[in-house]
Motif scaffolding. Structure first.
Motif, PDB file in Angstrom:
ATOM      1  N   GLY A   1      17.137  14.041 -17.679  1.00 24.49           N
ATOM      2  CA  GLY A   1      16.765  12.425 -16.526  1.00 24.49           C
ATOM      3  C   GLY A   1      17.300  12.844 -15.341  1.00 24.49           C
ATOM      4  O   GLY A   1      16.161  11.571 -15.078  1.00 24.49           O
ATOM      5  N   LEU A   2      17.757  13.073 -14.464  1.00 21.83           N
ATOM      6  CA  LEU A   2      17.385  13.730 -13.559  1.00 21.83           C
ATOM      7  C   LEU A   2      16.369  13.576 -12.633  1.00 21.83           C
ATOM      8  O   LEU A   2      15.629  12.804 -11.537  1.00 21.83           O
ATOM      9  CB  LEU A   2      18.596  14.180 -12.382  1.00 21.83           C
ATOM     10  N   PHE A   3      15.743  14.264 -13.289  1.00 26.46           N
ATOM     11  CA  PHE A   3      14.453  14.603 -13.336  1.00 26.46           C
ATOM     12  C   PHE A   3      13.354  13.701 -12.965  1.00 26.46           C
ATOM     13  O   PHE A   3      12.530  13.594 -12.562  1.00 26.46           O
ATOM     14  CB  PHE A   3      13.244  16.123 -13.613  1.00 26.46           C
ATOM     15  N   GLY A   4      13.527  12.906 -14.384  1.00 20.46           N
ATOM     16  CA  GLY A   4      13.109  12.410 -14.353  1.00 20.46           C
ATOM     17  C   GLY A   4      12.681  10.773 -13.661  1.00 20.46           C
ATOM     18  O   GLY A   4      11.599  10.013 -13.449  1.00 20.46           O
ATOM     19  N   LEU A   5      13.825  10.537 -12.960  1.00 22.71           N
ATOM     20  CA  LEU A   5      14.185   9.221 -11.519  1.00 22.71           C
ATOM     21  C   LEU A   5      13.952   9.928 -10.771  1.00 22.71           C
ATOM     22  O   LEU A   5      12.822   8.995 -10.270  1.00 22.71           O
ATOM     23  CB  LEU A   5      15.868   9.737 -12.005  1.00 22.71           C
ATOM     24  N   CYS A   6      13.935  10.450 -10.347  1.00 23.28           N
ATOM     25  CA  CYS A   6      13.450  12.005  -8.800  1.00 23.28           C
ATOM     26  C   CYS A   6      11.499  11.826  -9.126  1.00 23.28           C
ATOM     27  O   CYS A   6      10.871  11.390  -8.357  1.00 23.28           O
ATOM     28  CB  CYS A   6      13.465  12.855  -8.814  1.00 23.28           C
ATOM     29  N   ALA A   7      11.403  11.587 -10.492  1.00 24.01           N
ATOM     30  CA  ALA A   7       9.925  11.984 -10.730  1.00 24.01           C
ATOM     31  C   ALA A   7       9.301   9.942 -10.364  1.00 24.01           C
ATOM     32  O   ALA A   7       8.162   9.683  -9.823  1.00 24.01           O
ATOM     33  CB  ALA A   7       9.353  11.733 -11.917  1.00 24.01           C
ATOM     34  N   MET A   8      10.488   9.127 -10.992  1.00 24.99           N
ATOM     35  CA  MET A   8       9.487   7.464 -10.905  1.00 24.99           C
ATOM     36  C   MET A   8      10.106   6.870  -9.207  1.00 24.99           C
ATOM     37  O   MET A   8       9.110   6.461  -8.817  1.00 24.99           O
ATOM     38  CB  MET A   8      10.592   6.535 -11.730  1.00 24.99           C
ATOM     39  N   LEU A   9      10.970   7.302  -8.543  1.00 23.19           N
ATOM     40  CA  LEU A   9      10.824   7.099  -7.395  1.00 23.19           C
ATOM     41  C   LEU A   9      10.345   7.901  -6.163  1.00 23.19           C
ATOM     42  O   LEU A   9       9.531   7.313  -5.245  1.00 23.19           O
ATOM     43  CB  LEU A   9      12.093   8.387  -6.736  1.00 23.19           C
ATOM     44  N   LEU A  10       9.585   9.524  -6.796  1.00 19.87           N
ATOM     45  CA  LEU A  10       8.145  10.311  -6.010  1.00 19.87           C
ATOM     46  C   LEU A  10       6.780   9.432  -6.327  1.00 19.87           C
ATOM     47  O   LEU A  10       6.436   8.974  -5.135  1.00 19.87           O
ATOM     48  CB  LEU A  10       8.095  11.202  -6.151  1.00 19.87           C
ATOM     49  N   ILE A  11       6.343   8.522  -7.111  1.00 16.25           N
ATOM     50  CA  ILE A  11       5.624   7.626  -7.546  1.00 16.25           C
ATOM     51  C   ILE A  11       5.448   6.500  -7.447  1.00 16.25           C
ATOM     52  O   ILE A  11       4.351   5.901  -6.606  1.00 16.25           O
ATOM     53  CB  ILE A  11       5.196   7.160  -9.390  1.00 16.25           C
ATOM     54  N   VAL A  12       6.380   5.524  -7.201  1.00 14.35           N
ATOM     55  CA  VAL A  12       6.364   4.279  -6.371  1.00 14.35           C
ATOM     56  C   VAL A  12       6.511   4.606  -5.168  1.00 14.35           C
ATOM     57  O   VAL A  12       6.010   3.632  -4.357  1.00 14.35           O
ATOM     58  CB  VAL A  12       8.229   3.666  -6.920  1.00 14.35           C
ATOM     59  N   GLY A  13       7.037   5.150  -4.307  1.00 13.68           N
ATOM     60  CA  GLY A  13       7.056   5.833  -2.991  1.00 13.68           C
ATOM     61  C   GLY A  13       5.445   5.694  -2.497  1.00 13.68           C
ATOM     62  O   GLY A  13       5.200   5.185  -1.841  1.00 13.68           O
ATOM     63  N   LEU A  14       5.164   7.314  -2.961  1.00 12.69           N
ATOM     64  CA  LEU A  14       3.593   7.176  -2.879  1.00 12.69           C
ATOM     65  C   LEU A  14       3.038   5.740  -3.001  1.00 12.69           C
ATOM     66  O   LEU A  14       2.141   5.723  -2.214  1.00 12.69           O
ATOM     67  CB  LEU A  14       3.056   8.056  -3.951  1.00 12.69           C
ATOM     68  N   ALA A  15       2.998   5.317  -4.046  1.00 10.13           N
ATOM     69  CA  ALA A  15       2.556   3.898  -4.536  1.00 10.13           C
ATOM     70  C   ALA A  15       2.741   2.728  -3.495  1.00 10.13           C
ATOM     71  O   ALA A  15       1.882   1.591  -2.343  1.00 10.13           O
ATOM     72  CB  ALA A  15       2.897   3.171  -5.340  1.00 10.13           C
ATOM     73  N   ASN A  16       4.059   2.887  -2.408  1.00 17.39           N
ATOM     74  CA  ASN A  16       4.450   1.891  -1.627  1.00 17.39           C
ATOM     75  C   ASN A  16       3.521   2.143  -0.153  1.00 17.39           C
ATOM     76  O   ASN A  16       3.327   1.360   0.550  1.00 17.39           O
ATOM     77  CB  ASN A  16       5.231   2.143  -1.182  1.00 17.39           C
ATOM     78  N   ILE A  17       3.246   3.215   0.002  1.00 23.68           N
ATOM     79  CA  ILE A  17       2.484   4.217   1.138  1.00 23.68           C
ATOM     80  C   ILE A  17       1.487   3.986   0.953  1.00 23.68           C
ATOM     81  O   ILE A  17       0.995   3.032   2.073  1.00 23.68           O
ATOM     82  CB  ILE A  17       2.591   5.644   1.338  1.00 23.68           C
ATOM     83  N   ILE A  18       0.844   4.245   0.003  1.00 24.11           N
ATOM     84  CA  ILE A  18      -0.736   3.750  -0.396  1.00 24.11           C
ATOM     85  C   ILE A  18      -1.484   2.557  -0.053  1.00 24.11           C
ATOM     86  O   ILE A  18      -2.124   2.037   0.339  1.00 24.11           O
ATOM     87  CB  ILE A  18      -1.221   3.891  -1.487  1.00 24.11           C
ATOM     88  N   MET A  19      -0.506   1.280  -0.339  1.00 23.10           N
ATOM     89  CA  MET A  19      -0.673   0.159  -0.106  1.00 23.10           C
ATOM     90  C   MET A  19      -0.237  -0.432   1.293  1.00 23.10           C
ATOM     91  O   MET A  19      -0.950  -1.455   1.547  1.00 23.10           O
ATOM     92  CB  MET A  19       0.740  -0.564  -1.657  1.00 23.10           C
ATOM     93  N   ASP A  20       0.790   0.159   1.873  1.00 25.16           N
ATOM     94  CA  ASP A  20       0.974   0.068   2.919  1.00 25.16           C
ATOM     95  C   ASP A  20      -0.331   0.190   4.360  1.00 25.16           C
ATOM     96  O   ASP A  20      -0.993  -0.132   5.137  1.00 25.16           O
ATOM     97  CB  ASP A  20       2.196   0.482   3.801  1.00 25.16           C
ATOM     98  N   ARG A  21      -0.581   1.075   3.560  1.00 26.44           N
ATOM     99  CA  ARG A  21      -2.420   1.812   3.963  1.00 26.44           C
ATOM    100  C   ARG A  21      -3.292   0.851   3.537  1.00 26.44           C
ATOM    101  O   ARG A  21      -4.396   0.650   4.982  1.00 26.44           O
ATOM    102  CB  ARG A  21      -2.580   3.105   3.940  1.00 26.44           C
ATOM    103  N   ALA A  22      -3.682   0.228   2.341  1.00 31.11           N
ATOM    104  CA  ALA A  22      -4.468  -0.645   2.600  1.00 31.11           C
ATOM    105  C   ALA A  22      -4.305  -1.755   3.436  1.00 31.11           C
ATOM    106  O   ALA A  22      -5.440  -2.370   4.082  1.00 31.11           O
ATOM    107  CB  ALA A  22      -4.527  -0.777   0.717  1.00 31.11           C
ATOM    108  N   ARG A  23      -3.432  -2.214   3.073  1.00 31.33           N
ATOM    109  CA  ARG A  23      -3.020  -3.691   4.122  1.00 31.33           C
ATOM    110  C   ARG A  23      -2.931  -3.431   5.323  1.00 31.33           C
ATOM    111  O   ARG A  23      -3.674  -4.484   5.861  1.00 31.33           O
ATOM    112  CB  ARG A  23      -1.548  -3.720   4.289  1.00 31.33           C
TER     113      ARG A  23
END
Length: 119
Positions: free
Chosen positions: A38-60
């Motif tokens: 469960g903790l591994f899955g939660l950390c993986a989701m946080l990592l994916i959301v953070g990476l998507a946020n960085i990509i969207m900021d760069r695109a903006r």
């Protein structure tokens, strides 16, 4: 070969086998394993959301208004409007408005079109 199986290797089950409940050590190991997954899955989701946020900021940042882009846009040739290929070959009517005859030229009166002249 299959007929020469020793009888002591295959023993028939003579009595019912009972369910043995897991020990407290096994229950604790299962709980720890579930917690780790469960903790591994939660950390993986946080990592994916953070990476998507960085990509969207760069695109903006890339899409932000650039003063050089305005200068280039002024000097650029105007683009040809997008045409409908089906209208170009005559399959469907053109999306552009067709010219309508003026009501003042007298070709159409209030009774309808003028009758054809017969000879």
């Amino acid at each position: 070969m299959a007929g020469n199986i020793p009888p002591n290797l295959i023993e028939p089950v003579a009595t019912a086998q009972h369910f043995v409940p897991p020990s407290s050590r096994e229950l604790r190991a299962q709980a720890v394993h579930r917690l780790q997954v469960g903790l591994f899955g939660l950390c993986a989701m946080l990592l994916i959301v953070g990476l998507a946020n960085i990509i969207m900021d760069r695109a903006r940042l890339v899409d932000a208004e650039d003063p050089i882009r305005d200068v280039v846009a002024v000097d650029a040739k105007p683009k040809r409007p997008v045409a409908d290929p089906l209208a170009d070959i005559g399959v469907i009517p053109s999306p552009e408005a067709s010219p309508t005859p003026n009501a003042t030229d007298g070709s159409l009166d209030s009774a309808g079109p003028a009758p054809l002249a017969t000879q």
